[in-house]
Write a protein that holds these residues in place. Structure first.
Motif, PDB file in Angstrom:
ATOM      1  N   LEU A   1       0.852  -1.187   0.000  1.00 34.75           N
ATOM      2  CA  LEU A   1       0.000   0.000   0.000  1.00 34.75           C
ATOM      3  C   LEU A   1       0.886   1.234   0.000  1.00 34.75           C
ATOM      4  O   LEU A   1       1.908   1.274   0.698  1.00 34.75           O
ATOM      5  N   ARG A   2       0.511   2.233  -0.769  1.00 35.12           N
ATOM      6  CA  ARG A   2       1.225   3.501  -0.674  1.00 35.12           C
ATOM      7  C   ARG A   2       0.828   4.228   0.612  1.00 35.12           C
ATOM      8  O   ARG A   2      -0.287   4.078   1.111  1.00 35.12           O
ATOM      9  N   GLY A   3       1.754   5.005   1.134  1.00 31.52           N
ATOM     10  CA  GLY A   3       1.449   5.867   2.266  1.00 31.52           C
ATOM     11  C   GLY A   3       0.844   7.176   1.791  1.00 31.52           C
ATOM     12  O   GLY A   3       0.597   7.380   0.598  1.00 31.52           O
ATOM     13  N   ASN A   4       0.582   8.079   2.728  1.00 31.98           N
ATOM     14  CA  ASN A   4       0.018   9.369   2.337  1.00 31.98           C
ATOM     15  C   ASN A   4       0.643  10.500   3.156  1.00 31.98           C
ATOM     16  O   ASN A   4       1.051  10.316   4.301  1.00 31.98           O
ATOM     17  N   ALA A   5       0.729  11.644   2.517  1.00 31.63           N
ATOM     18  CA  ALA A   5       1.166  12.872   3.183  1.00 31.63           C
ATOM     19  C   ALA A   5       0.249  13.979   2.682  1.00 31.63           C
ATOM     20  O   ALA A   5       0.329  14.393   1.522  1.00 31.63           O
TER      21      ALA A   5
ATOM     22  N   ARG B   1       0.721  10.662  -2.421  1.00 28.33           N
ATOM     23  CA  ARG B   1       0.818   9.235  -2.131  1.00 28.33           C
ATOM     24  C   ARG B   1       2.299   8.868  -2.137  1.00 28.33           C
ATOM     25  O   ARG B   1       3.048   9.264  -3.034  1.00 28.33           O
ATOM     26  N   VAL B   2       2.680   8.115  -1.129  1.00 31.31           N
ATOM     27  CA  VAL B   2       4.089   7.829  -0.865  1.00 31.31           C
ATOM     28  C   VAL B   2       4.383   6.380  -1.224  1.00 31.31           C
ATOM     29  O   VAL B   2       3.633   5.474  -0.828  1.00 31.31           O
ATOM     30  N   ALA B   3       5.450   6.152  -1.958  1.00 28.40           N
ATOM     31  CA  ALA B   3       5.784   4.798  -2.396  1.00 28.40           C
ATOM     32  C   ALA B   3       6.016   3.875  -1.205  1.00 28.40           C
ATOM     33  O   ALA B   3       6.578   4.292  -0.187  1.00 28.40           O
ATOM     34  N   PRO B   4       5.571   2.609  -1.305  1.00 27.12           N
ATOM     35  CA  PRO B   4       5.843   1.661  -0.220  1.00 27.12           C
ATOM     36  C   PRO B   4       7.345   1.594   0.066  1.00 27.12           C
ATOM     37  O   PRO B   4       8.168   1.563  -0.854  1.00 27.12           O
ATOM     38  N   GLY B   5       7.682   1.577   1.337  1.00 30.62           N
ATOM     39  CA  GLY B   5       9.084   1.521   1.715  1.00 30.62           C
ATOM     40  C   GLY B   5       9.650   2.842   2.170  1.00 30.62           C
ATOM     41  O   GLY B   5      10.694   2.879   2.829  1.00 30.62           O
TER      42      GLY B   5
ATOM     43  N   LEU C   1      -0.145  12.458   8.181  1.00 30.78           N
ATOM     44  CA  LEU C   1       0.799  11.513   7.603  1.00 30.78           C
ATOM     45  C   LEU C   1       0.382  10.083   7.923  1.00 30.78           C
ATOM     46  O   LEU C   1      -0.088   9.790   9.016  1.00 30.78           O
ATOM     47  N   GLY C   2       0.570   9.191   6.959  1.00 33.14           N
ATOM     48  CA  GLY C   2       0.307   7.771   7.172  1.00 33.14           C
ATOM     49  C   GLY C   2       1.290   6.940   6.375  1.00 33.14           C
ATOM     50  O   GLY C   2       1.486   7.180   5.181  1.00 33.14           O
ATOM     51  N   ASP C   3       1.931   5.990   7.028  1.00 34.72           N
ATOM     52  CA  ASP C   3       2.933   5.168   6.346  1.00 34.72           C
ATOM     53  C   ASP C   3       2.281   4.111   5.466  1.00 34.72           C
ATOM     54  O   ASP C   3       1.159   3.662   5.715  1.00 34.72           O
ATOM     55  N   GLY C   4       3.005   3.699   4.439  1.00 32.52           N
ATOM     56  CA  GLY C   4       2.581   2.610   3.572  1.00 32.52           C
ATOM     57  C   GLY C   4       2.802   1.260   4.240  1.00 32.52           C
ATOM     58  O   GLY C   4       3.104   1.164   5.432  1.00 32.52           O
ATOM     59  N   PHE C   5       2.693   0.214   3.432  1.00 29.80           N
ATOM     60  CA  PHE C   5       2.696  -1.133   4.001  1.00 29.80           C
ATOM     61  C   PHE C   5       3.251  -2.110   2.985  1.00 29.80           C
ATOM     62  O   PHE C   5       2.903  -2.078   1.801  1.00 29.80           O
ATOM     63  N   LEU C   6       4.127  -2.985   3.437  1.00 33.12           N
ATOM     64  CA  LEU C   6       4.631  -4.105   2.647  1.00 33.12           C
ATOM     65  C   LEU C   6       4.400  -5.387   3.440  1.00 33.12           C
ATOM     66  O   LEU C   6       4.803  -5.496   4.593  1.00 33.12           O
ATOM     67  N   VAL C   7       3.733  -6.366   2.824  1.00 30.19           N
ATOM     68  CA  VAL C   7       3.368  -7.604   3.506  1.00 30.19           C
ATOM     69  C   VAL C   7       4.521  -8.597   3.451  1.00 30.19           C
ATOM     70  O   VAL C   7       5.168  -8.763   2.413  1.00 30.19           O
ATOM     71  N   ASP C   8       4.744  -9.267   4.574  1.00 31.16           N
ATOM     72  CA  ASP C   8       5.590 -10.452   4.574  1.00 31.16           C
ATOM     73  C   ASP C   8       4.738 -11.608   4.066  1.00 31.16           C
ATOM     74  O   ASP C   8       3.807 -12.056   4.740  1.00 31.16           O
ATOM     75  N   THR C   9       5.020 -12.074   2.858  1.00 37.29           N
ATOM     76  CA  THR C   9       4.161 -13.075   2.202  1.00 37.29           C
ATOM     77  C   THR C   9       4.578 -14.511   2.516  1.00 37.29           C
ATOM     78  O   THR C   9       4.092 -15.442   1.870  1.00 37.29           O
ATOM     79  N   SER C  10       5.461 -14.706   3.492  1.00 36.37           N
ATOM     80  CA  SER C  10       5.968 -16.052   3.763  1.00 36.37           C
ATOM     81  C   SER C  10       5.148 -16.811   4.804  1.00 36.37           C
ATOM     82  O   SER C  10       5.404 -17.992   5.052  1.00 36.37           O
TER      83      SER C  10
ATOM     84  N   PHE D   1      -3.885   3.119   8.851  1.00 36.16           N
ATOM     85  CA  PHE D   1      -3.994   2.442  10.135  1.00 36.16           C
ATOM     86  C   PHE D   1      -3.353   1.056  10.115  1.00 36.16           C
ATOM     87  O   PHE D   1      -3.118   0.461  11.174  1.00 36.16           O
ATOM     88  N   VAL D   2      -3.073   0.505   8.921  1.00 32.71           N
ATOM     89  CA  VAL D   2      -2.408  -0.796   8.869  1.00 32.71           C
ATOM     90  C   VAL D   2      -1.065  -0.732   9.583  1.00 32.71           C
ATOM     91  O   VAL D   2      -0.646  -1.680  10.253  1.00 32.71           O
ATOM     92  N   ALA D   3      -0.387   0.410   9.460  1.00 37.66           N
ATOM     93  CA  ALA D   3       0.887   0.574  10.172  1.00 37.66           C
ATOM     94  C   ALA D   3       0.679   0.510  11.680  1.00 37.66           C
ATOM     95  O   ALA D   3       1.545   0.006  12.414  1.00 37.66           O
ATOM     96  N   ASP D   4      -0.479   0.998  12.172  1.00 35.47           N
ATOM     97  CA  ASP D   4      -0.786   0.894  13.595  1.00 35.47           C
ATOM     98  C   ASP D   4      -0.967  -0.572  14.004  1.00 35.47           C
ATOM     99  O   ASP D   4      -0.519  -0.990  15.076  1.00 35.47           O
ATOM    100  N   LEU D   5      -1.632  -1.356  13.146  1.00 31.66           N
ATOM    101  CA  LEU D   5      -1.812  -2.773  13.437  1.00 31.66           C
ATOM    102  C   LEU D   5      -0.469  -3.485  13.519  1.00 31.66           C
ATOM    103  O   LEU D   5      -0.246  -4.319  14.411  1.00 31.66           O
TER     104      LEU D   5
END
Length: 471
Positions: A216-220, A339-343, A374-383, A413-417
């Protein structure tokens, strides 16, 4: 030749999918009832409707017969005495060593906008051409009903053998920035803690192909005020010698993009990742791009949406056309949504944006930054095992293999989770397709996609119920 008898597992899943099919009409009727409630979290709207919406969701949760406890709760907005909007929390303890799952969606919706832009009234659910139209029909009351319908089917088929721990968290202010979300997680950490978390607030590749969102992209987002004059002046007497605020703002904003329309802000990064093929023709159809208007950016289209930053001007305070006069404007305020690139962290992206704007301010214009969100993006650990289980359930639920998706939108809010529950596997799913028009007039839900989403979640819950608890 006699066919072999089905295994107990396959027979149970056949019964489960039959239960899902039988429950779809009542699930859609309940979804229609939710759509009729105009629950909008923004203070300008009637907040009693949001309370009605929360109460209705709580009754649906109680009606499943699954939960030990169902409550409507509020949490404080961090660092204030203000209470956030009503959320529903329903809990059921795991039994016999089974794992636990947290199911998330939100019951608040976006404002409808201008009624004349809707083909049918926004809060009157209407079915046509295989879609259910109405505000919240897709985002995200369909997510709520996917949870409820799946739980009804699983509980009805498994009965006393349903040992999975389940928490249901239906937020009431996602469209208003989830202001009390982090505090709600902390206040209710024991009830919410789970081995896997399903966030049913995303979408699919298309109406037939399920997607598991892995980035997911983040936001500013912030308000920029540009000021050049102490007061308004006559444009005939001083125009040509004095820069007005609108001229300065337009000149400044033009520096944010290059000639291709790609973001031209040093310090805003991109992510390097492969994406599925996506044609310009499909983009034009799904986005409503006018004939003769070219797409912006470079390289693969999904990469531009999923993995690169974007900047949009979403609002501006300026004299209306009807009230325009020959005046040099002293001040212009506008909202910049990036919109902020994941990472990349949202804070780093915002810092790069502010630095760029200050550096490029024309004519010495005075800049003020406010309302920073501000809200951070998200990268899933797919393992993880839950990711594998979800992909398989999607393939069986839809009859089409699942694809890993990036999403250009943000779910901050995914970053909060992730922060509060670092051991949980986050599964971002959804019922939307590219024609759902979430946040726009004529929002709609593709009915076959909804059926397949319920099938998927029911299979996922049943298969999790067969696992031993995860440490």
């Amino acid at each position: 030749m006699t066919s072999p008898a089905p295994s107990a597992s396959s027979a149970a899943e056949t019964a489960l999918l039959e239960a899902v099919a039988l429950g779809i009409p009542s699930a859609l009727a309940d979804l229609g009832a939710l759509v009729r409630i105009p629950g909008i979290a923004w203070p300008a709207f009637d907040q009693t409707q949001l309370e009605r919406s929360a109460d209705a969701v709580a009754e649906l949760a109680r009606g499943t017969g699954v939960f030990d406890d169902v409550r409507v709760l509020r949490a404080h907005v961090d660092d204030t005495d203000e209470l956030g909007q009503p959320a529903v929390l329903a809990t059921r303890a795991a039994r016999n060593g089974r794992p636990s799952i947290l199911l998330y969606a939100h019951h608040d919706v976006q404002p409808p906008g201008a009624d004349e832009l809707w083909e049918t009234p926004p809060f009157e659910p209407t079915v046509r051409d295989g879609r259910l139209y109405g505000r919240g029909a897709a985002d995200d009351k369909a997510g709520i009903m996917a949870h409820i319908a799946a739980l009804r089917a699983v509980a009805g088929v498994l009965g006393d053998d349903f040992d999975l721990g389940v928490s249901l968290f239906i937020e009431g202010e996602e469209e208003y920035g989830s202001r009390s979300f982090a505090r709600f997680l902390r206040d209710n950490a024991d009830a919410l803690r789970a081995d896997a978390i399903v966030v049913a607030d995303s979408g699919n590749l298309d109406s037939r192909t399920p997607g598991l969102t892995v980035s997911l992209r983040g936001n500013a987002r912030f308000t920029l005020t540009v000021r050049t004059l102490e007061h308004a002046s006559h444009s005939g007497m001083f125009g040509g010698a004095v820069p007005d605020a609108m001229m300065a703002a337009v000149t400044l904003l033009a520096t944010l993009w290059d000639s291709d329309g790609a973001v031209a802000v040093d310090g805003m990064t991109s992510r390097d990742a492969q994406t599925p093929e996506y044609s310009e023709e499909t983009l034009r159809d799904e986005a409503g791009l006018l004939d003769g208007v070219s797409p912006i950016g470079r390289d693969d289209i999904y990469g531009r949406i999923w993995n690169r930053p974007s900047i949009t001007i979403t609002g501006m305070d300026v004299t209306s056309v009807a009230e325009a006069s020959n005046t040099l404007l002293p001040e212009v305020s506008l909202v910049i949504s990036a919109r902020v690139a994941p990472g990349q962290s949202a804070a780093d992206a915002y810092a790069a944006l502010e630095r760029h704007l200050r550096r490029h301010a024309p004519f010495g214009a005075e800049l003020t930054f406010s309302d920073i969100d501000l809200g951070d993006g998200f990268l899933v650990d797919t393992s993880g095992w839950a990711v594998e289980l979800t992909r398989a359930a999607m393939g069986d639920g839809y009859g089409v293999a699942a694809v890993d998706l990036g999403v250009g939108g943000s779910i901050p809010f995914v970053a909060d989770l992730v922060r509060e529950f670092p051991g949980a596997q986050i599964l971002v799913t959804g019922v939307e397709d590219p024609h759902s028009r979430a946040h726009s007039p004529n929002e709609s839900l593709h009915l076959d996609t909804f059926r397949n989403a319920v099938r998927t979640e029911a299979l996922l819950l049943a298969r999790m119920n067969e696992r031993a608890g995860e440490s």
